[in-house]
Design a protein around this motif. Structure first.
Motif, PDB file in Angstrom:
ATOM      1  N   LYS A 164      -5.444   0.635  -5.301  1.00  0.00           N
ATOM      2  CA  LYS A 164      -4.166   0.050  -4.889  1.00  0.00           C
ATOM      3  C   LYS A 164      -3.008   0.729  -5.618  1.00  0.00           C
ATOM      4  O   LYS A 164      -2.030   1.140  -4.996  1.00  0.00           O
ATOM      5  CB  LYS A 164      -4.130  -1.453  -5.208  1.00  0.00           C
ATOM      6  CG  LYS A 164      -5.023  -2.302  -4.378  1.00  0.00           C
ATOM      7  CD  LYS A 164      -5.097  -3.711  -4.891  1.00  0.00           C
ATOM      8  CE  LYS A 164      -3.765  -4.410  -4.800  1.00  0.00           C
ATOM      9  NZ  LYS A 164      -3.872  -5.866  -4.868  1.00  0.00           N
ATOM     10  N   ILE A 165      -3.150   0.841  -6.917  1.00  0.00           N
ATOM     11  CA  ILE A 165      -2.069   1.404  -7.730  1.00  0.00           C
ATOM     12  C   ILE A 165      -1.908   2.895  -7.459  1.00  0.00           C
ATOM     13  O   ILE A 165      -0.785   3.378  -7.234  1.00  0.00           O
ATOM     14  CB  ILE A 165      -2.327   1.133  -9.228  1.00  0.00           C
ATOM     15  CG1 ILE A 165      -2.248  -0.375  -9.498  1.00  0.00           C
ATOM     16  CG2 ILE A 165      -1.348   1.891 -10.105  1.00  0.00           C
ATOM     17  CD1 ILE A 165      -2.775  -0.805 -10.838  1.00  0.00           C
ATOM     18  N   LEU A 166      -3.018   3.631  -7.470  1.00  0.00           N
ATOM     19  CA  LEU A 166      -2.947   5.079  -7.259  1.00  0.00           C
ATOM     20  C   LEU A 166      -2.396   5.423  -5.879  1.00  0.00           C
ATOM     21  O   LEU A 166      -1.520   6.273  -5.737  1.00  0.00           O
ATOM     22  CB  LEU A 166      -4.327   5.714  -7.446  1.00  0.00           C
ATOM     23  CG  LEU A 166      -4.920   5.655  -8.846  1.00  0.00           C
ATOM     24  CD1 LEU A 166      -6.367   6.146  -8.838  1.00  0.00           C
ATOM     25  CD2 LEU A 166      -4.081   6.457  -9.811  1.00  0.00           C
ATOM     26  N   GLY A 167      -2.925   4.772  -4.849  1.00  0.00           N
ATOM     27  CA  GLY A 167      -2.461   5.048  -3.489  1.00  0.00           C
ATOM     28  C   GLY A 167      -1.033   4.603  -3.253  1.00  0.00           C
ATOM     29  O   GLY A 167      -0.238   5.318  -2.631  1.00  0.00           O
ATOM     30  N   GLY A 168      -0.688   3.423  -3.764  1.00  0.00           N
ATOM     31  CA  GLY A 168       0.677   2.919  -3.590  1.00  0.00           C
ATOM     32  C   GLY A 168       1.702   3.778  -4.307  1.00  0.00           C
ATOM     33  O   GLY A 168       2.715   4.182  -3.729  1.00  0.00           O
ATOM     34  N   LEU A 169       1.435   4.083  -5.579  1.00  0.00           N
ATOM     35  CA  LEU A 169       2.361   4.936  -6.334  1.00  0.00           C
ATOM     36  C   LEU A 169       2.395   6.352  -5.765  1.00  0.00           C
ATOM     37  O   LEU A 169       3.458   6.970  -5.701  1.00  0.00           O
ATOM     38  CB  LEU A 169       1.985   4.973  -7.811  1.00  0.00           C
ATOM     39  CG  LEU A 169       2.274   3.701  -8.605  1.00  0.00           C
ATOM     40  CD1 LEU A 169       1.801   3.854 -10.048  1.00  0.00           C
ATOM     41  CD2 LEU A 169       3.744   3.350  -8.560  1.00  0.00           C
ATOM     42  N   GLY A 170       1.234   6.860  -5.345  1.00  0.00           N
ATOM     43  CA  GLY A 170       1.198   8.194  -4.739  1.00  0.00           C
ATOM     44  C   GLY A 170       2.086   8.275  -3.511  1.00  0.00           C
ATOM     45  O   GLY A 170       2.855   9.221  -3.340  1.00  0.00           O
ATOM     46  N   SER A 171       2.022   7.264  -2.662  1.00  0.00           N
ATOM     47  CA  SER A 171       2.862   7.234  -1.461  1.00  0.00           C
ATOM     48  C   SER A 171       4.345   7.158  -1.824  1.00  0.00           C
ATOM     49  O   SER A 171       5.174   7.837  -1.215  1.00  0.00           O
ATOM     50  CB  SER A 171       2.487   6.036  -0.583  1.00  0.00           C
ATOM     51  OG  SER A 171       1.137   6.104  -0.201  1.00  0.00           O
ATOM     52  N   ILE A 172       4.668   6.337  -2.823  1.00  0.00           N
ATOM     53  CA  ILE A 172       6.066   6.215  -3.249  1.00  0.00           C
ATOM     54  C   ILE A 172       6.568   7.541  -3.823  1.00  0.00           C
ATOM     55  O   ILE A 172       7.685   7.972  -3.537  1.00  0.00           O
ATOM     56  CB  ILE A 172       6.224   5.066  -4.272  1.00  0.00           C
ATOM     57  CG1 ILE A 172       6.012   3.722  -3.566  1.00  0.00           C
ATOM     58  CG2 ILE A 172       7.585   5.116  -4.948  1.00  0.00           C
ATOM     59  CD1 ILE A 172       5.895   2.539  -4.503  1.00  0.00           C
TER      60      ILE A 172
END
Length: 178
Positions: free
Chosen positions: A8-16
């Motif tokens: 969740k954190i890696l994918g969410g921050l990566g997208s941002i």
């Protein structure tokens, strides 16, 4: 049960971070960091759902998009050669070269977004989170719509935002499929 908190954190921050790529001076660093985080998240999702297609489709989309950017830069520079050769910045670059460059970048961007869309559709099938599918759809159709005065870029931008929201919406655990 498999933990998805890191995904969740890696994918969410990566997208941002990919979204913030337009920021002058540090945007390119944020984009690179975002892509790395997304690769880690996709790899973890591939392991959780025992489906290597998640990672492979994302990798394929990335490589095709990267090839489009690199070819665009190379052909774009070559189309500027007549201007550089004459030493005059008043002469125009080769029109054919610019059109050819645009068409290559355009076609490869669409192909890359097609693979991203496939990746996100697979994730949607496993998670049931519609935002993954919607993000892929916005990115793909946005890539096609770029030809209309660049308006498709808005669709791509919205797709990345939806992707970030989709990642943050993942539940904490999933049954690991074998």
């Amino acid at each position: 049960m498999e933990q998805t908190g890191n995904v969740k954190i890696l994918g969410g921050l990566g997208s941002i971070f990919v979204i913030l790529g337009f920021i002058p001076w540090i945007g390119w660093l944020l984009s690179i960091a975002g892509i790395v985080l997304l690769f880690i998240a996709m790899n973890k999702l591939s392991q959780i759902f025992s489906d290597k297609n998640i990672f492979n489709k994302f990798l394929t989309g990335f490589l095709i998009s990267l090839a489009g950017i690199l070819l665009g830069v190379i052909f774009g520079l070559f189309s500027m050669l007549p201007m550089m050769k004459n030493g005059s910045y008043h002469s125009m670059p080769s029109g054919f070269g610019l059109v050819f460059t645009f068409l290559i970048v355009y076609a490869l961007n669409i192909a890359g977004m097609y693979f991203y869309r496939q990746c996100f559709n697979i994730i949607h099938n496993y998670t049931g989170i519609n935002l993954f599918k919607l993000a892929g759809t916005f990115m793909f159709w946005g890539a096609i719509g770029v030809i209309v005065f660049g308006l498709g870029a808005i669709g791509i931008f919205v797709g990345w935002i939806l992707l970030a929201v989709a990642f943050f919406g993942l539940p904490e655990t999933y049954e690991k499929t074998v």
